[in-house]
Enzyme design. Structure first.
Site, short mmCIF file in Angstrom:
data_model
loop_
_atom_site.label_atom_id
_atom_site.label_comp_id
_atom_site.label_asym_id
_atom_site.label_seq_id
_atom_site.Cartn_x
_atom_site.Cartn_y
_atom_site.Cartn_z
N CYS A 386 13.19 -129.34 9.58
CA CYS A 386 14.50 -129.00 10.15
C CYS A 386 15.59 -129.04 9.08
O CYS A 386 15.67 -128.14 8.25
CB CYS A 386 14.79 -129.90 11.34
SG CYS A 386 15.95 -129.14 12.48
N HIS A 515 10.38 -129.02 14.50
CA HIS A 515 9.91 -130.37 14.22
C HIS A 515 8.42 -130.48 14.57
O HIS A 515 8.08 -130.84 15.71
CB HIS A 515 10.68 -131.39 15.08
CG HIS A 515 12.09 -131.57 14.66
ND1 HIS A 515 12.48 -132.48 13.71
CD2 HIS A 515 13.23 -130.96 15.08
CE1 HIS A 515 13.79 -132.43 13.55
NE2 HIS A 515 14.27 -131.51 14.37
N GLU A 517 6.39 -132.71 13.85
CA GLU A 517 5.97 -134.10 14.11
C GLU A 517 5.85 -134.43 15.59
O GLU A 517 5.10 -135.32 15.97
CB GLU A 517 6.92 -135.09 13.41
CG GLU A 517 8.35 -135.15 13.94
CD GLU A 517 9.31 -134.17 13.28
OE1 GLU A 517 8.83 -133.15 12.72
OE2 GLU A 517 10.53 -134.40 13.32
N1 GLN Z 1 21.88 -130.70 11.29
C1 GLN Z 1 21.00 -129.59 11.31
C2 GLN Z 1 21.29 -128.65 12.47
O1 GLN Z 1 21.91 -129.02 13.42
C3 GLN Z 1 19.55 -130.04 11.34
C4 GLN Z 1 19.18 -130.78 12.57
C5 GLN Z 1 17.87 -131.52 12.45
O2 GLN Z 1 17.41 -131.78 11.35
N2 GLN Z 1 17.28 -131.88 13.55
O3 GLN Z 1 20.88 -127.51 12.45
#
Ligand code: GLN
Length: 540
Positions: A386, A515, A517
């Site tokens: 992410c 994600h 994970e």
């Molecule tokens: N801050 C980033 C976004 O909002 C990544 C978010 C995250 O890593 N879950 O896109």
């Protein structure tokens, strides 16, 4: 008729109620029953999405986009099931539903009261979750401890449900038995008080899980039995153990599965936990290590290191390592240090692989970018998750494409070269301060390009993964990035969004906007983590 098993906590929180609930679920599942699990969090927040990770730990995300407590992640991992919004109850959710119904005149004009209307709403939510999947058993974990004021309405729900279905409801208390240093003896009194508190709420526990540093001895078992009004066989010893995945096996030593089934008047099938035992064997016997560094910022609370914010990542690393019969060695690397000291990043050389996890806001961002640059140049296996992908794009844009001012509009709204940018619909939400539950959340489809590392991992081109973010790779920069060798390895075709990037001429440089994970399971490691660990251990 489904059977309801409530699990409450005594003495203090954080002693493994969630793992206990998940383990009981695992035992019953291995005996052939259909299980579902519910986490009740007594806070007002409608979901966990608006909470600070240092305070709350990880925000887990389900396929349907629910931002919830990390215990839902434990249930998914132990039960190998995808859960939904129906498996997560908070005080906020319950009140919101009752108030909405009242506003819609759905109570027929009568006075709507805290009792019984709130516990009734809790009960109807529990029943709905059971009916949806036609479960034989539902585990309902009540967060916190039994003496907490904010838990009383949930205990009331348990009491009322038992009154209605006396043969179908069980209450298990997970309590803690401290061994204070100055006494050197295991004390049962706090647990006795916890049971009294529960009794005052009209509930007598059917089983007590006695958590402690060491196994419970006979005198202590007897004491709990006498003073808590429970048979000795129903006091289950639960000492600290190295791996959470051993807990179900440990419980079975005390025949917990059989005890529970007998209490419901059901015979206990013999079969249990075969694959699980194999896994625990691997966990115990793998000795060759893989050294993984996680570069992040949500580690410190005062003098303590809080790994809770990254629990799913830690578990995903472990699952992948065990698949390769390796022992994970995870270290926490502080992004802040890399910003203060330009040489500090060189410590990354000592690791077999580096993960940059998700995150919000600009603290630590430049340190993480340095770490990514180091991995790219020194061919150290790198997995970005992410925010980790967004920063890998920024690093590449700056240092390979020569766009020195490349950044994300999350870090500076007036950024001239926003290689990571917010989508128009997200912009509108932010403007209206609609923060709760409005990110790109939950499962989205993605198509994987053939002949990529990702394809090697997934072995197919159509996948679905879970998201939780507002910002995206800006398509206006795609050609420039690709021209310099970045591979857009995964695309969401519906909205033309880049979901995975990779680099050529690198043993493993993969980063995903989603994600992965959240979907790793102990017996089914996630394909990207599996490939990552494979390359890391080959490099070791
Ligand atoms: N801050 C980033 C976004 O909002 C990544 C978010 C995250 O890593 N879950 O896109």
């Amino acid at each position: 008729m489904a059977k309801y098993i409530f699990i409450g906590g005594g003495v203090m929180s954080g002693i493994g109620k969630g793992i206990t609930a998940a383990s009981i679920g695992k035992i019953l599942q291995s005996k052939g029953f259909k299980i579902t699990a519910i986490k009740i969090d007594p806070y007002i927040n409608v979901d966990a999405g608006t909470m600070n990770p240092i305070e709350h730990g990880e925000v887990f995300v389900t396929d349907d986009g629910t931002e919830c407590d990390q215990d839902i992640g434990n249930y998914e991992r132990f039960l190998d099931q995808d859960l939904t919004t129906h498996n997560y109850i908070t005080t906020g959710r319950v009140y919101q539903a009752v108030i909405n119904r009242e506003r819609n005149l759905e109570y027929g004009g009568r006075c709507v009261e805290v009792v019984p209307d709130i516990p009734n709403e809790v009960i109807s939510r529990i029943k709905k979750a059971v009916q949806r999947v036609k479960a034989d058993f539902v585990l309902i974990e009540i967060g916190g401890t039994v003496g907490e004021y904010q838990n009383s309405l949930f205990l009331e729900a348990a009491r009322m449900l038992k009154l209605r279905h006396p043969k179908d409801v069980l209450f298990i208390l997970v309590s803690y038995l401290p061994i204070p240093n100055m006494i050197g003896e295991m004390k049962t009194k706090p647990t006795q008080y916890a049971v009294r508190t529960l009794n005052m709420a009209g509930i007598q526990p059917d089983i007590i899980i006695a958590r402690s540093e060491v196994p419970l001895d006979e005198p202590r078992k007897k004491k709990i039995s006498t003073f808590c009004n429970i048979s000795e066989q129903d006091v289950i010893s639960a000492p600290d153990i190295k791996s959470i995945y051993e807990v179900p096996i440990n419980f079975q030593k005390d025949n917990l599965g059989k005890r529970i089934l007998n209490k419901f008047g059901m015979p206990a099938p013999k079969k249990d936990l075969k694959d699980w035992k194999k896994l625990v064997n691997v966990i115990k016997n793998s000795s060759e290590t893989v050294k993984i560094g996680i570069v992040g910022k949500y580690f410190e609370t005062g003098k303590f290191t809080l790994m809770d914010s990254y629990i799913s990542i830690i578990e995903a690393i472990k699952h992948a390592c065990w698949e390769h019969k390796k022992k994970p060695e995870i270290s926490w690397l502080s992004a802040g240090e890399y910003e203060k000291d330009s040489q500090a990043v060189k410590e990354i050389k000592n690791y077999d692989g580096i993960i940059i996890p998700g995150g919000f806001g600009n603290r630590g961002v430049e340190g993480k970018i340095k770490a990514i640059e180091f991995c790219r140049k020194n061919k150290i296996p790198f997995l970005g998750l992410c925010l980790g992908m967004q920063l890998a794009v920024i690093e590449f844009a700056r240092n390979v494409c020569g766009i020195a001012q490349a950044s994300s509009t999350e870090f500076s709204s007036k950024c001239k070269y926003p290689v990571i940018d917010v989508m128009p619909e997200q912009k509108a939400l932010l403007k209206e301060k609609k923060y709760g539950g409005t990110m790109r959340l939950g499962a989205y489809k993605c198509k994987i390009k053939p002949q990529t590392i990702s394809f090697r991992g997934y072995k197919r081109s159509d996948i679905s993964e879970r998201h939780r973010h507002r910002y995206e790779l800006n398509n206006e920069f795609r050609d420039q990035l690709e021209a310099k060798g970045m591979i857009m390895a995964g695309i969401n075709s519906k909205r033309d969004l880049v979901e995975i990037i990779e680099l050529k001429n690198h043993p493993f440089f993969v980063a995903s906007q989603f994600h992965p994970e959240f979907k790793s399971r102990p017996l089914k490691p996630h394909p990207l983590f599996r490939e990552f660990i494979k390359v890391c251990s080959a490099q070791h």
